[in-house]
Design an enzyme around this catalytic site. Structure first.
Site, mmCIF file in Angstrom:
data_model
loop_
_atom_site.group_PDB
_atom_site.id
_atom_site.type_symbol
_atom_site.label_atom_id
_atom_site.label_comp_id
_atom_site.label_asym_id
_atom_site.label_seq_id
_atom_site.Cartn_x
_atom_site.Cartn_y
_atom_site.Cartn_z
ATOM 1 N N LYS A 137 0.642 -1.315 0.061
ATOM 2 C CA LYS A 137 -0.092 0.078 0.021
ATOM 3 C C LYS A 137 0.813 1.379 0.049
ATOM 4 O O LYS A 137 0.245 2.386 -0.109
ATOM 5 C CB LYS A 137 -1.008 -0.306 1.209
ATOM 6 C CG LYS A 137 -0.441 0.050 2.453
ATOM 7 C CD LYS A 137 -1.415 0.311 3.707
ATOM 8 C CE LYS A 137 -1.011 0.484 5.099
ATOM 9 N NZ LYS A 137 -2.026 0.618 6.128
ATOM 10 N N ASP A 138 2.174 1.235 0.244
ATOM 11 C CA ASP A 138 3.076 2.163 0.099
ATOM 12 C C ASP A 138 3.768 2.358 -1.155
ATOM 13 O O ASP A 138 4.351 3.291 -1.446
ATOM 14 C CB ASP A 138 4.228 2.006 1.115
ATOM 15 C CG ASP A 138 3.836 2.363 2.629
ATOM 16 O OD1 ASP A 138 2.776 2.896 2.923
ATOM 17 O OD2 ASP A 138 4.577 1.661 3.465
ATOM 18 N N ARG A 185 -8.140 8.010 3.892
ATOM 19 C CA ARG A 185 -8.998 7.085 3.605
ATOM 20 C C ARG A 185 -10.020 6.511 4.889
ATOM 21 O O ARG A 185 -11.085 6.691 4.910
ATOM 22 C CB ARG A 185 -8.502 5.598 3.261
ATOM 23 C CG ARG A 185 -9.323 4.515 2.847
ATOM 24 C CD ARG A 185 -8.553 3.334 2.885
ATOM 25 N NE ARG A 185 -7.742 3.021 3.639
ATOM 26 C CZ ARG A 185 -7.974 2.255 5.047
ATOM 27 N NH1 ARG A 185 -9.127 1.722 4.973
ATOM 28 N NH2 ARG A 185 -7.000 1.923 5.645
ATOM 29 N N ARG A 186 -9.344 6.593 6.135
ATOM 30 C CA ARG A 186 -9.918 6.092 7.470
ATOM 31 C C ARG A 186 -10.923 7.322 7.937
ATOM 32 O O ARG A 186 -11.924 7.182 8.273
ATOM 33 C CB ARG A 186 -9.021 5.708 8.274
ATOM 34 C CG ARG A 186 -8.389 4.198 8.103
ATOM 35 C CD ARG A 186 -7.399 3.729 9.234
ATOM 36 N NE ARG A 186 -6.763 2.603 9.001
ATOM 37 C CZ ARG A 186 -5.742 2.330 8.679
ATOM 38 N NH1 ARG A 186 -4.648 3.293 8.982
ATOM 39 N NH2 ARG A 186 -5.114 1.055 8.548
ATOM 40 N N ARG A 204 1.114 10.284 13.477
ATOM 41 C CA ARG A 204 2.189 9.654 12.691
ATOM 42 C C ARG A 204 2.883 8.586 13.497
ATOM 43 O O ARG A 204 2.774 8.924 14.800
ATOM 44 C CB ARG A 204 2.989 10.602 12.118
ATOM 45 C CG ARG A 204 2.226 11.594 10.912
ATOM 46 C CD ARG A 204 2.492 10.949 9.574
ATOM 47 N NE ARG A 204 3.570 10.365 9.027
ATOM 48 C CZ ARG A 204 4.721 10.747 8.644
ATOM 49 N NH1 ARG A 204 4.640 12.066 8.638
ATOM 50 N NH2 ARG A 204 5.754 10.091 8.278
ATOM 51 N N ARG A 210 2.134 5.107 17.943
ATOM 52 C CA ARG A 210 0.727 5.236 18.067
ATOM 53 C C ARG A 210 0.036 4.637 19.119
ATOM 54 O O ARG A 210 -1.012 5.500 19.667
ATOM 55 C CB ARG A 210 0.045 4.776 16.659
ATOM 56 C CG ARG A 210 0.385 5.563 15.450
ATOM 57 C CD ARG A 210 -0.116 4.923 14.216
ATOM 58 N NE ARG A 210 0.687 5.324 13.085
ATOM 59 C CZ ARG A 210 0.213 4.986 11.775
ATOM 60 N NH1 ARG A 210 -0.976 4.812 11.691
ATOM 61 N NH2 ARG A 210 1.012 5.053 10.871
ATOM 62 N N CYS A 297 -2.584 13.080 -3.527
ATOM 63 C CA CYS A 297 -2.194 12.797 -1.910
ATOM 64 C C CYS A 297 -3.393 13.340 -0.923
ATOM 65 O O CYS A 297 -3.286 13.047 -0.009
ATOM 66 C CB CYS A 297 -1.015 13.473 -1.595
ATOM 67 S SG CYS A 297 -0.996 15.328 -2.050
#
Length: 363
Positions: A137-138, A185-186, A204, A210, A297
């Site tokens: 996904k990166d 997205r979230r 981040r 986190r 982005c």
């Protein structure tokens, strides 16, 4: 309290004391006990863990999750090529990326695409490493010249995990509660379903960072990819798992990709035996969707391709406005085969482009 592993500092690399089913303590002695060697070429900061000449140098980011994925790749290489089991035959090379260095800003504000892959790609092209291990996904929808990505490992669970100390689900959170996530997205899908909640966008750091912020009550809850928590053996922190209807995953979420130089037949042969074709086809379908949308982005995009009980491909795609006020969805069903799945992804993307209209996409 959310369980957190302890940290040990080695040079400029954070090494975390955690256990993995396929990552035993034997995997870490060199990176924990020995001073790393710094090798700089262009903008690439490379830290090696074994001075002995290796047959295969695996390039990876230095986060605990990235290392877990690199060691999983190493284990699979040894399992499929017994000659690589000799000590020193495979070397892990840690490479710092732009996304790892700049943690004070949201990803969208510092460029968005390729932030966690550019320096690794450079090291691959320059010959500092032989293969590169990426979270798919990166990976941008384009690949740098002189590189190929022919291999995907078997995909892990694609769903997102809800983690909270005070509520069992998003629906139980009081109005005004703050959710920490760096993912647009979230954010968009949360605000679409629960507009009374707030989202801290610049949330981040690696998984451990986190969770530490959550323990310190910087936010009331967070969402993390279940795949990463499983690979880190940290699922005890999960409060609940969001269904695909509640939160459609990022394109290629849960998938690991392995790249090599396009002219390196030997490395291509090594990693070919590791490829999981069902995952590769699903990721290709999702990335065709993303490429068609050419999302910026600042565009929340989600997409997921899977195989149903009859062996067909089911694709679901979504685009949204960052504030969640507008969400557009589509789906496709067809044969689980490369050409057909690429067409499904592209067609789904074209449909959403038309529905969204001018001005929807773009920074």
């Amino acid at each position: 309290m959310v369980a957190l592993p302890s940290f040990a500092r080695v040079g400029s690399v954070s090494v975390v004391d955690f256990s993995l089913p396929s990552l035993k303590t034997r995997a870490f002695p060199n990176c924990i006990r020995k001073q790393s060697l710094g090798i700089t070429r262009a903008s690439v900061a490379v830290e090696t863990q074994n001075p002995k000449l290796a047959l295969i140098k695996i390039g990876t980011r230095g986060s605990p999750l990235a290392l877990a994925q690199a060691y999983q790749t190493k284990d699979k290489l040894i399992a499929s090529h017994p000659q690589l089991a000799e000590e020193g035959a495979i070397e892990i090379v840690i490479i710092k990326t732009t996304g790892d260095k700049i943690l004070s800003q949201p990803l969208a504000d510092i460029g968005g695409k390729g932030l966690f892959t550019k320096e690794i790609d450079e090291a691959l092209i320059n010959g500092d490493i032989d293969i590169a291990v990426h979270s798919m996904k990166d990976v941008p929808t384009y690949l740098p010249d002189k590189t190929i990505l022919p291999c995907n490992l078997p995909r892990e669970d694609v769903r997102d995990a809800f983690i909270c100390l005070t509520a069992s689900s998003l629906a139980e959170l009081p109005a005004g509660s703050v959710i920490g996530t760096a993912s647009l997205r979230r954010k968009s899908q949360i605000l679409h379903r629960f507009p009374s909640l707030k989202v801290e966008e610049n949330f981040r750091g690696n998984v451990q960072t986190r969770l530490k912020k959550l323990n310190e009550k910087v936010v009331q809850a967070t969402l993390l990819a279940l795949a990463g928590l499983k690979r880190l053996n940290m699922t005890e922190n999960v409060t609940s798992i969001l269904s695909l209807d509640e939160m459609l995953p990022a394109v290629a979420q849960g998938a690991i990709g392995i790249a090599c130089r396009s002219n390196d037949d030997k490395m291509a042969e090594y990693i070919d035996k590791l490829n999981h074709e069902e995952t590769r086809l699903a990721v290709a379908c999702e990335r065709a969707f993303l490429l068609t949308l050419d999302g910026s982005c600042r565009t929340p995009i989600a997409g997921y391709a899977s195989k149903d009980a009859d062996g067909n491909c089911i694709f679901k795609g979504l685009v949204a406005s960052p504030d969640g006020t507008r969400v557009l969805e589509t789906s496709r069903k067809g044969p689980y085969a490369y050409e057909e799945m690429m067409e499904m992804g592209e067609d789904a993307g074209q449909e959403l482009l038309k529905l969204a209209g001018p001005g929807f996409f773009g920074c």
